[in-house]
Structure formats: C-alpha cells, structure tokens
Design a protein around this motif. Structure first.
Motif, PDB file in Angstrom:
ATOM      1  N   GLU A  25       0.814  -1.215   0.000  1.00  0.00           N
ATOM      2  CA  GLU A  25       0.000   0.000   0.000  1.00  0.00           C
ATOM      3  C   GLU A  25       0.851   1.271   0.000  1.00  0.00           C
ATOM      4  OE1 GLU A  25      -3.743  -0.355   2.503  1.00  0.00           O
ATOM      5  OE2 GLU A  25      -2.638  -2.133   3.147  1.00  0.00           O
ATOM      6  N   TYR A  28       0.603   1.473  -3.824  1.00  0.00           N
ATOM      7  CA  TYR A  28      -0.775   1.465  -4.313  1.00  0.00           C
ATOM      8  C   TYR A  28      -1.722   1.692  -3.135  1.00  0.00           C
ATOM      9  CZ  TYR A  28       1.985  -1.143  -7.750  1.00  0.00           C
ATOM     10  OH  TYR A  28       2.967  -1.538  -8.621  1.00  0.00           O
ATOM     11  N   HIS A  30      -4.642   2.768  -2.724  1.00  0.00           N
ATOM     12  CA  HIS A  30      -6.060   2.447  -2.862  1.00  0.00           C
ATOM     13  C   HIS A  30      -6.308   0.939  -2.975  1.00  0.00           C
ATOM     14  CE1 HIS A  30      -7.421   6.615  -3.326  1.00  0.00           C
ATOM     15  NE2 HIS A  30      -6.311   6.807  -4.010  1.00  0.00           N
ATOM     16  N   HIS A  31      -5.234   0.165  -2.986  1.00  0.00           N
ATOM     17  CA  HIS A  31      -5.372  -1.281  -3.150  1.00  0.00           C
ATOM     18  C   HIS A  31      -5.192  -1.986  -1.818  1.00  0.00           C
ATOM     19  CE1 HIS A  31      -5.126  -1.736  -7.672  1.00  0.00           C
ATOM     20  NE2 HIS A  31      -5.006  -0.438  -7.467  1.00  0.00           N
ATOM     21  N   GLU A 365      -5.621   0.490 -13.713  1.00  0.00           N
ATOM     22  CA  GLU A 365      -5.695   0.474 -12.246  1.00  0.00           C
ATOM     23  C   GLU A 365      -5.357   1.845 -11.673  1.00  0.00           C
ATOM     24  OE1 GLU A 365      -3.180  -2.456 -10.523  1.00  0.00           O
ATOM     25  OE2 GLU A 365      -4.109  -4.140 -11.576  1.00  0.00           O
ATOM     26  N   ASP A 369      -7.827   4.385  -9.732  1.00  0.00           N
ATOM     27  CA  ASP A 369      -7.552   4.780  -8.348  1.00  0.00           C
ATOM     28  C   ASP A 369      -7.660   6.293  -8.187  1.00  0.00           C
ATOM     29  OD1 ASP A 369      -7.043   2.146  -7.746  1.00  0.00           O
ATOM     30  OD2 ASP A 369      -4.866   2.352  -7.730  1.00  0.00           O
ATOM     31  N   GLN A 436      -6.002  -8.450  -7.302  1.00  0.00           N
ATOM     32  CA  GLN A 436      -5.479  -7.127  -6.969  1.00  0.00           C
ATOM     33  C   GLN A 436      -6.468  -5.993  -7.192  1.00  0.00           C
ATOM     34  OE1 GLN A 436      -1.305  -6.267  -7.263  1.00  0.00           O
ATOM     35  NE2 GLN A 436      -1.694  -4.582  -8.670  1.00  0.00           N
ATOM     36  N   PHE A 437      -7.379  -6.141  -8.156  1.00  0.00           N
ATOM     37  CA  PHE A 437      -8.266  -5.034  -8.509  1.00  0.00           C
ATOM     38  C   PHE A 437      -9.744  -5.379  -8.302  1.00  0.00           C
ATOM     39  CE2 PHE A 437     -10.187  -2.097 -11.775  1.00  0.00           C
ATOM     40  CZ  PHE A 437      -9.845  -0.911 -11.139  1.00  0.00           C
ATOM     41  N   THR A 440     -11.043  -2.087  -4.274  1.00  0.00           N
ATOM     42  CA  THR A 440     -10.140  -1.001  -3.898  1.00  0.00           C
ATOM     43  C   THR A 440     -10.867  -0.141  -2.865  1.00  0.00           C
ATOM     44  OG1 THR A 440     -10.890   0.304  -5.809  1.00  0.00           O
ATOM     45  CG2 THR A 440      -8.850  -0.963  -6.072  1.00  0.00           C
ATOM     46  N   HIS A 441     -10.209   0.914  -2.392  1.00  0.00           N
ATOM     47  CA  HIS A 441     -10.824   1.682  -1.315  1.00  0.00           C
ATOM     48  C   HIS A 441     -10.294   3.101  -1.276  1.00  0.00           C
ATOM     49  CE1 HIS A 441      -7.232   1.660   1.395  1.00  0.00           C
ATOM     50  NE2 HIS A 441      -6.935   0.607   0.680  1.00  0.00           N
ATOM     51  N   ASN A 450     -14.979  -3.462  -7.910  1.00  0.00           N
ATOM     52  CA  ASN A 450     -14.674  -3.192  -9.316  1.00  0.00           C
ATOM     53  C   ASN A 450     -14.984  -4.358 -10.232  1.00  0.00           C
ATOM     54  OD1 ASN A 450     -13.428  -0.588  -8.759  1.00  0.00           O
ATOM     55  ND2 ASN A 450     -11.712  -1.750  -7.905  1.00  0.00           N
TER      56      ASN A 450
END
Length: 506
Positions: A25, A28, A30-31, A365, A369, A436-437, A440-441, A450
């Motif tokens: 994180e 990434y 948002h992941h 991605e 995001d 992974q996708f 998300t948040h 998603n």
C-alpha cells in the motif's frame, strides 16, 4: 461505457482503527494487500492455481545464470555454475541478448503468487524459491559494492557491463551500439522484480537491493545532457520512470522522483497533451504503454506534473477506445495500427500482444484509483476476461505471445524452460494478480467493488464475501461480514440492460 458506481452507505457496529500500512500500500494506497483477497472457485482461481504449479517447475538456477556470469562469480557454490546451469537461449544469444529480463519477471511472479496463495505448504515453497533467488542476486550485486566506474548498485544479466561504464562517463556512443538489446528495458524488469519481492513478499534484503539499483540508475545518467537522455529514450526502456517513482514513494528521497522525470520520454508526453488520433500510428506498442504508467505515477507525487497526467489520460483513451479489439488487446506484430490499416487484425497471424494488455491493465488500475471513473474498470474487466485469461493454456499453463484474431487462427503456447519470450515474463505475473483489482478503497470511508468474481476480502477495515457465477450468469451477491460505517460503491457495468438493479436484504 457507463462511468458510474452504485453507492450504498452502511452503518453497523464500530470496527478497529487502521493499523500500520502494508508495504504494497506504500505504492498502491487504494489497493488492498494481495494476501487479503481470497479467490474462490472460478476461472481466475483455477488459472492462478495452475500458474503457481508452473512457476515452481521453472529452473531458477538457469534464470539466475546471466547475473552470475556478469558478476564473474566462479568460486564456492558458483564453481562451474554456467556449465551446470546453462543460460536460456531464447532472447539470449546469436547477437541479440536480452538475458536477465525474464529472471526479473519471475521474481515478481513468485512474489505475487506467494501473496495470493492460501495453501501453507505451497506458500512455503514459493517463499523458499523467492528467498533463494534474492540471496543469489545479492551475491551478484555485492560484487559491484565498491565499484567506482559506474556499476555500484548494478545488477543485470546482459554482457554489456562496459556500456554502463561508458554511459556513466557521459559517453552515449557505446549505448548506441547495443540499442537493439534494449538495455534499460531489461534493467526495468530486474528493478521491478526486487521491488515486488519486497512489496508482496516482505523480503527486506530485496528492498535494500532495490534502493541500491535506484541509486545506480540515478547516478548512471547524471552526466548525460538532456539531448543525450532523450535520444536514449527513443529506444524501448520499459518503465524505468515508473520504478524510480516507486523508489521515491518507498524511500522518500526526492532524487528518485527527479530521476523518474529524467527517464521520461518527452516526445511521448508532448504528443498526448490532447486527443490525437494519429500520433500513435505505427509506433511499437509495448514500448509506449509502460512510459505512460510512469507518467501517471510521477503525476501522483508531483503536483506540478499536470502534463504527465494529461498524457496518461489521453493515451489511455486513444488506445482503449480507438485501438482496442473486442478481446481488450491491441496491436498487430507489436505495433499500433492506423485506422485505415485496421483490417490487419483479421488477416495477420501476429495479433494483439499479451504484454500490451498486461500493461494497459496496470495503467487502468492507476487511473481508476485516481479518478474512480468506472470506464477504467469496465475496460479492465473485458480485457482481463477475454484476453489475459485466454493467454494461459488450461492444460499445461503455457503462455501466449500473440493472440491471433484471424479466422481459423491458432495460438502458440510456451513450454516450461523452453521459451523466454517477453510475454512469458508478463505471463508469469498475470495469473497471480487476479485479486489485486477486485476491490479497492478510499481510506476507511469507501469500498469499491470493481470486478465480479467469487472472492473474500478480509482486511483490517473491511470484510466482504462476493458470490457470483459471472461471467456465466450476471447475478452477484455481496455479504458484509464486518461492522463499520462506510460506503460500498458497486460498479455499474457497461454491459447491463434496463433490468439492472441492486437490492438490499432482498
């Protein structure tokens, strides 16, 4: 494509405050950490399980041979190494040597497979293999630890050490002689492998090695003029700007972000400042996509780099909306087609290259995001289901380079330890990151759904189970298993009809 999410505010019992951020994180934010998402029985789960078995069949020692060779290690466990573990020939011989790039991909693939796998015994095997590779690579990198000629921090498998020394001195002529070997493309894969070994598998040795490589890549080009650098960037160089932006995000050293901008091909930034339907015509496709991933990453950390953000968004729109086929792939014989030449998709055997789609998903991605525009997730879904999943032979786990759209066409799948195409490297990675996708948040306030696939997200902030038979049946149910007050944003897919509806508690 619709650009909306259906949002639902949920308020239940309070939940614990967020804990320390996972390494993944840092890059990434948002992941969710890949280990927090469990794929349940589905085509993606089956592809992942098969791929993990295939990864463990690869000969890691042979993948390490180019690095051992270049480091000149010949004693101890490295005695007679090359004779015992001969280098793979595909992309590594006969005057065209890309040795080492698949080793970087393989390290990334092991790391993601380790994070995604839920079987303890298999996870242990993956971690053992990853740690072993990192240890050998560390020995290779340590050979250059006291070097003052431009190789300190270096790690690579191509037989061009002197080219790097010349470049460090500000002499780009030596690089010109090996442009066709795309040296920075290969180095990007090695750097990304070390980054991922840390992000997904928590290997701290790899983290330090990645920083050493970021220092090497930064120092290497210090003496080059802007003109020399931009000339070098006319040659495929992978996502060098991306990994250096990642180094900035991990370590906080502004030098890395400055270096990421120096490794940015300004021709491609300028050409995509507005919608331009012909700029990409006939350009080598996968040379370009990683550049725009890097442009997007730079813009996220440099508020003044708006030109980079515009370029990334306009590039994505041109490729996804104007140059993408029904399977979500693009390009013929590795090149973008002009509008008037699009018939070649159905009369040429070397159709969409899976590397392109892999990188377009990465770019999608990042843009999703930042913007939460559902069109990026819409694209991600049909490219993943129709192209990426189909690049795996469901019997052998082999990978596809080109996906022909020609009537009565065929696909050529790789075999373990016998094919080292570029798309074998990305293929190794593709089938471990399906989780992974999916979700998300935005911090603790919004959970985005998603993708529709059977799965369980169990994070310190959210706990949700998704049940669905999609893509065979469209109905999907979500069970919220944890308390909290947050918004659940469910993608309104582009393929829905007027009968689309969301119900709560029946």
């Amino acid at each position: 494509m619709k650009k909306s999410f259906f949002t639902l505010l949920l308020a239940t019992a309070a939940f614990a405050p967020a804990l320390t951020m996972h390494a993944q994180e840092q890059i990434y934010p948002h992941h969710f950490n890949l280990s927090r998402v469990t794929l349940l029985d589905s085509p993606m789960k089956r592809a992942m399980d098969l791929n993990i078995r295939v990864l463990l069949d690869y000969d890691a020692d042979r993948l390490l041979t180019p690095f051992v060779r270049q480091a000149g290690l010949t004693t101890g466990r490295y005695a007679n190494w090359i004779a015992r573990h001969p280098n793979f020939q595909n992309w590594g011989g006969d005057g065209f040597d890309l040795s080492g790039h698949v080793g970087g991909h393989y390290l990334s693939a092991l790391a993601m497979a380790y994070a995604a796998c839920k079987d303890p015994a298999t996870r242990a095997l993956l971690k053992e293999r990853l740690d072993y590779m990192v240890a050998v690579l560390k020995d290779c990198q340590d050979v250059y630890r006291h070097d003052n000629s431009g190789l300190r921090g270096f790690l690579g498998g191509q037989p061009i050490n002197d080219v790097w020394r010349q470049l460090y001195q500000g002499n780009a002529a030596a690089f010109d002689a090996v442009r066709g070997w795309v040296p920075f493309y290969c180095e990007h894969k090695v750097m990304a492998g070390l980054r991922d070994a840390f992000l997904y598998a928590g290997n701290k040795t790899a983290k330090g090695m990645f920083r050493d490589m970021a220092d090497w890549a930064t120092n290497l080009v210090d003496r080059l003029t802007r003109e020399q650098m931009q000339s070098i960037l006319n040659t495929e160089h992978g996502g060098m700007n991306e990994v250096l932006a990642d180094a900035y995000r991990i370590f906080g050293d502004r030098r890395y972000l400055d270096a990421a901008e120096k490794y940015s091909h300004q021709l491609m930034v300028d050409g995509m400042q507005s919608a331009n339907p012909t700029f990409l015509d006939n350009r080598h496709a996968n040379t370009q996509v990683p550049k725009y991933i890097g442009f997007e990453r730079i813009s996220e950390d440099d508020s003044t780099a708006t030109r980079y953000a515009f370029a990334a968004e306009n590039f994505w729109s041109d490729v996804a909306l104007n140059r993408t086929t029904c399977i979500g792939g693009n390009s013929v014989e590795e090149h973008f087609l002009s509008k008037g030449n699009s018939n070649r998709y159905i009369d040429w055997p070397d159709g969409p290259e899976s590397c392109n789609t892999n990188n377009m998903l990465k770019l999608s991605e990042l843009l999703a995001d930042r913007t939460h525009d559902a069109r990026y997730a819409d694209f991600y879904e049909y490219a993943m289901l129709n192209h990426i999943l189909s690049t795996q032979d469901p019997r052998t786990g082999g990978y596809v380079y080109f996906t022909s759209l020609r009537p009565q066409g065929y696909r050529i799948y790789s075999q373990v330890n016998k094919a080292m195409w570029c798309c074998v490297g990305t293929g190794m990675e593709n089938h471990s990151k399906y989780g992974q996708f999916v979700y998300t948040h935005d911090a603790d306030s919004v959970l985005y759904v998603n993708l529709f696939t059977p799965s369980r997200l169990a994070d310190r902030r959210f706990d949700i189970t998704q049940t669905t038979a999609y893509p065979y049946e469209p109905q999907t149910s979500l069970a919220i298993n944890s308390g909290g007050t947050f918004t659940v944003a469910v993608r309104h897919p582009w393929w829905t009809t007027d009968g689309y509806a969301i119900t709560v508690n029946g």
